[in-house]
Each structure stands twice: as C-alpha cells, then as structure tokens.
Design an enzyme around this catalytic site. Structure first.
Site, PDB file in Angstrom:
ATOM      1  N   VAL A  18       0.812  -1.217   0.000  1.00 29.23           N
ATOM      2  CA  VAL A  18       0.000   0.000   0.000  1.00 29.23           C
ATOM      3  C   VAL A  18       0.844   1.266   0.000  1.00 29.23           C
ATOM      4  CG1 VAL A  18      -1.985  -1.111   1.087  1.00 29.23           C
ATOM      5  CG2 VAL A  18      -0.246   0.010   2.534  1.00 29.23           C
ATOM      6  N   TYR A  54       4.909   4.919  15.241  1.00 33.24           N
ATOM      7  CA  TYR A  54       3.555   4.368  15.146  1.00 33.24           C
ATOM      8  C   TYR A  54       2.527   5.366  15.683  1.00 33.24           C
ATOM      9  CZ  TYR A  54      -0.300   1.020  15.677  1.00 33.24           C
ATOM     10  OH  TYR A  54      -1.509   0.385  15.585  1.00 33.24           O
ATOM     11  N   LYS A 110      -0.656   7.325  13.773  1.00 32.37           N
ATOM     12  CA  LYS A 110      -2.048   7.108  14.168  1.00 32.37           C
ATOM     13  C   LYS A 110      -2.725   8.403  14.583  1.00 32.37           C
ATOM     14  CE  LYS A 110      -2.261   2.791  13.181  1.00 32.37           C
ATOM     15  NZ  LYS A 110      -3.143   2.318  12.091  1.00 32.37           N
ATOM     16  N   ALA A 139      -6.981  -6.272  20.504  1.00 28.17           N
ATOM     17  CA  ALA A 139      -7.653  -7.403  19.856  1.00 28.17           C
ATOM     18  C   ALA A 139      -6.666  -8.560  19.763  1.00 28.17           C
ATOM     19  CB  ALA A 139      -8.143  -7.006  18.474  1.00 28.17           C
ATOM     20  N   THR A 180      -4.682 -11.087  18.241  1.00 22.69           N
ATOM     21  CA  THR A 180      -4.129 -11.446  16.935  1.00 22.69           C
ATOM     22  C   THR A 180      -2.679 -11.879  17.160  1.00 22.69           C
ATOM     23  OG1 THR A 180      -3.178  -9.278  16.406  1.00 22.69           O
ATOM     24  CG2 THR A 180      -5.530  -9.594  15.903  1.00 22.69           C
TER      25      THR A 180
END
Length: 256
Positions: A67, A161, A165, A194, A196
């Site tokens: 991307v 990071y 964000k 979450a 993962t």
C-alpha cells in the site's frame, strides 16, 4: 427508531480491505463475507489473502499490494473497478510498527517505513477510493480508517507508530468533511488489544507508562470485526466518526 439497515436480499455491496491477510483485516473480511459482501483483499502475501478468502473465494478479488507503492495501489483499484464496477467501503487497515525505543534510537529508514505504510498507504488507498466513489452511480460510499488506541494515547517507545495514528485522525476528519459533497462518509475505528498474532506477547507483559512490565488483557478479534460491520452497514445518511472498541481492562483509560 434504529437507522441500522442490513443489506437487503440480493443487494450487492463491495468492500476493499487493506492488510487483509491476517489479524483484524482477516477477521473483518470474513465477517463481511458472512453477510454477503464482495471483497477486494489487499495485502503483501498472496497466500495469506487466499486463506482469508477461503470461506467464499468466488466473491473475492485477491490483490497482492504494497500500500505504500503508488503504482501498485493505483493498479489494484483499477482491477477492483474492472471486476466489481463500484466500491461501497474501504477499510484502511494495513499498518506496522517499529521496535520500541527512544526517538534517538529510531533510524530515519525505520521512521519512513512506518509513515509510508500507516499514513501514506492510507492516503493512497483513500485517494483511489474517494475518486471511484465520486464517479460511480449511485455515487458515494464509506471509508473507515483503523486508528488504534495509539491515536489517543501512546505506548512507551512508539514515536513512529503513534505519530502516524494521530495523523490518521486528521485524515479521517478531513475526509469526513470533504466527502459530504459527494455522499462519502468517513469514520475511524480505534481498536485496543484485539487478540491477533501481533498481541501474542501481551500476556507475558508489556512496558507501561510507569516503567513496569505488566500483562495486558486482550479481547476476541471478532468484536473488532463486528464493530467494522456495524459502521459499514449504516446508511450513508448516518456516520460513526469515531468508535473505540477495546479489551475492558486494558490500561488505556487512566494510562500514565
């Protein structure tokens, strides 16, 4: 009276999901597949995209894509348009971090790679989606950006990071404003802990703002996926600008 409108029988909706090969992207993709959506799956590894598409491969377009690469993104959305003819949802989910460290220990190359994927990648995909949604008939659609809890509060040693964000929030607000004239809604989904592969080490302990190392609870990634589905299936007359879904006891409220 609720404004929630699930797809009617026979209705075809098309979504593009970045970072679709694992984690939140895979869970979101499979939740949408279960509700009859057609999907364009973007990710760096073709084999991982195949695994995501396994529940309904006939309704999926696999688009191995970096991307951060303008040409690859443009080509991916051209293939999406050729296959499906329209786009109703973009979930800008692809993201990466850098090793935890102080800013003086972070190389410029590491900084640029995180910015390229998290921010520039979201910009490139949103730009293609926005143009398609403006031109298609019926026009309009929805863009949902994965912001993360780090869009609000940083973890120690996460300058690259967290900076990206926070910038995603600016992208979300601008797209929400500029999209009004074209029936394009934009919202941000901020997800905390979450479960993962990326959070596999949380139970062993994560650095905290007070310098301690502490185990952190996680939640089933399905909750993040269902939050995305809720946002995706609202009528375009309604929007969720920001939603946070997180493990209840994770150290966010009161962090620091």
């Amino acid at each position: 009276m609720s404004t929630y409108q699930p797809p009617s029988a026979g209705e075809i909706r098309v979504a593009a999901i970045t970072g679709a090969g694992s984690g939140i992207g895979r869970a979101a993709a499979q939740a949408l597949l279960a509700r009859g959506w057609r999907l364009a799956l973007l990710g760096r590894r073709a084999e991982a995209l195949e695994e995501t598409a396994a529940p309904a491969p006939e309704r999926c377009l696999l688009l191995p894509t970096d991307v951060a690469d303008e040409t690859q993104v443009r080509d991916a959305f051209a293939r999406l348009r050729e296959r499906f003819g329209r786009l109703d949802l973009l979930f800008n989910n692809a993201g990466m971090g850098a090793p935890a460290c102080d800013i003086d220990q972070l190389s410029v190359a590491q900084w640029r790679r995180v910015v390229d994927v998290n921010l520039t990648g979201s910009f490139l995909c949103a730009r293609e989606a926005f143009a398609l949604m403006k031109a298609q008939r019926p026009r309009g659609g929805r863009i949902v950006n994965n912001g993360s809890i780090s869009a609000h509060a940083p973890r120690p040693g996460s300058v690259a990071y967290t900076s990206t964000k926070h910038a995603i929030t600016g992208l979300t607000k601008t797209l929400a404003l500029d999209g009004r004239a074209h029936d394009i809604a934009c919202g941000q989904l901020d997800i905390g802990n979450a479960e993962t592969p990326l959070t596999a080490g949380f139970a062993a302990g994560m650095p905290q703002a007070n310098g301690q190392i502490a185990a952190e609870p996680v939640m089933d990634v399905e909750h993040a996926a269902l939050a995305l589905v809720y946002m995706a299936e609202l009528p375009l007359s309604a929007n969720v600008p920001f939603m946070t879904v997180m493990a209840t006891k994770m150290p966010y409220i009161g962090r620091g």
